[in-house]
Design an enzyme around this catalytic site. Sequence first.
Site, mmCIF file in Angstrom:
data_model
loop_
_atom_site.group_PDB
_atom_site.id
_atom_site.type_symbol
_atom_site.label_atom_id
_atom_site.label_comp_id
_atom_site.label_asym_id
_atom_site.label_seq_id
_atom_site.Cartn_x
_atom_site.Cartn_y
_atom_site.Cartn_z
ATOM 1 N N GLY A 228 -0.395 2.283 1.222
ATOM 2 C CA GLY A 228 -0.075 3.632 1.662
ATOM 3 C C GLY A 228 -0.495 3.866 3.106
ATOM 4 N N LYS A 229 0.305 4.603 3.841
ATOM 5 C CA LYS A 229 -0.048 5.016 5.208
ATOM 6 C C LYS A 229 -0.600 6.435 5.085
ATOM 7 C CE LYS A 229 1.960 4.858 9.888
ATOM 8 N NZ LYS A 229 1.048 3.862 10.457
ATOM 9 N N ILE A 230 -1.893 6.511 4.833
ATOM 10 C CA ILE A 230 -2.544 7.739 4.391
ATOM 11 C C ILE A 230 -3.432 8.289 5.502
ATOM 12 C CG2 ILE A 230 -4.100 8.710 2.645
ATOM 13 C CD1 ILE A 230 -3.163 6.357 0.808
#
Length: 315
Positions: free
Chosen positions: A166-168
Amino acid sequence: MSSTSSAVLRADQIWIDGKFVKWDEGQMHVMTHALHYGLGVFEGIRAYRTHDGRLAVFRLREHIQRLMDSAHICLMKMPYTADQLEEACLELLRKQRDLFANGAYLRPIAFMGDGAMGLGAVNPTRVSITAWDWGAYLGEKGIKEGIRAKVSSFTRMHVNVNMVRGKISGQYVNSILAKREAVLGGYDEAILLDISGFVAEASGENIFMVNKKGVIKTPPLSSPILDGITRDTVLRLLRDSGRYVEEVTFTRDALYIGNEIFFTGTAAEITPVREVDNRQIGEGKPGPITQFVQETYFRVVRGQEPRYAEWLTYV
């Protein structure tokens, strides 16, 4: 030393929660949950001016799908489909095409909005898309001549500590601390190791190296790294050219004695590394593999390689 903090060209409009508003109206309440706790997901997407004068977004579908996947990982319910978000990106550029003579950087972000507070809150997901003119992330000089990097004292988090697919938003505090440490030390970028001491990635880029035997290596997706879309692009370009790439772990001293190192990322594009921890890499300038990747990549994003035409979505 390069700087990555530059003024943002103020666009006329942004897209937020399904409608276009003026730039100055793109505001959130101070009680926005994501501001307090970091629960948000985002993407960085580039649109390039192609060789024939048109504007094309590079790998739009893959970026928006990763945004949707990141939200799913975070148990965030998205109020829009991937198709709707893709169209919103394109329409935002259409409305402001005159502002982006050389291309644009798109930033879709989805985040938990205001309402209840506390870690157990479940508030509606808000979504916005902004576009601005952003040049070379690590500087034009860095693109041409290479940058200086430092192995950070901060470690890239374990795969069970952060969600690496995830690009969180909140996870980037780790990168910010590493980046600031490097810049304050006189370097351009930080390289983070994993908890076992193997090279993971830079603060905002994936990493490739070429050893003295000419073998190209990059950390595998089993490492705590982002599944970078530019990384994937470079793997395809290298393999299509007949070059073999090993996705394998390696140590920091393997970097020291490598012939070439380069970073990949939407913002950084293809940035050579000429020095790591005060040790010159190879001849201290972009090597032949790095130059091949750079030249091919920029031909692809500018529509000059018909073989990869499916990666471009024209505005």
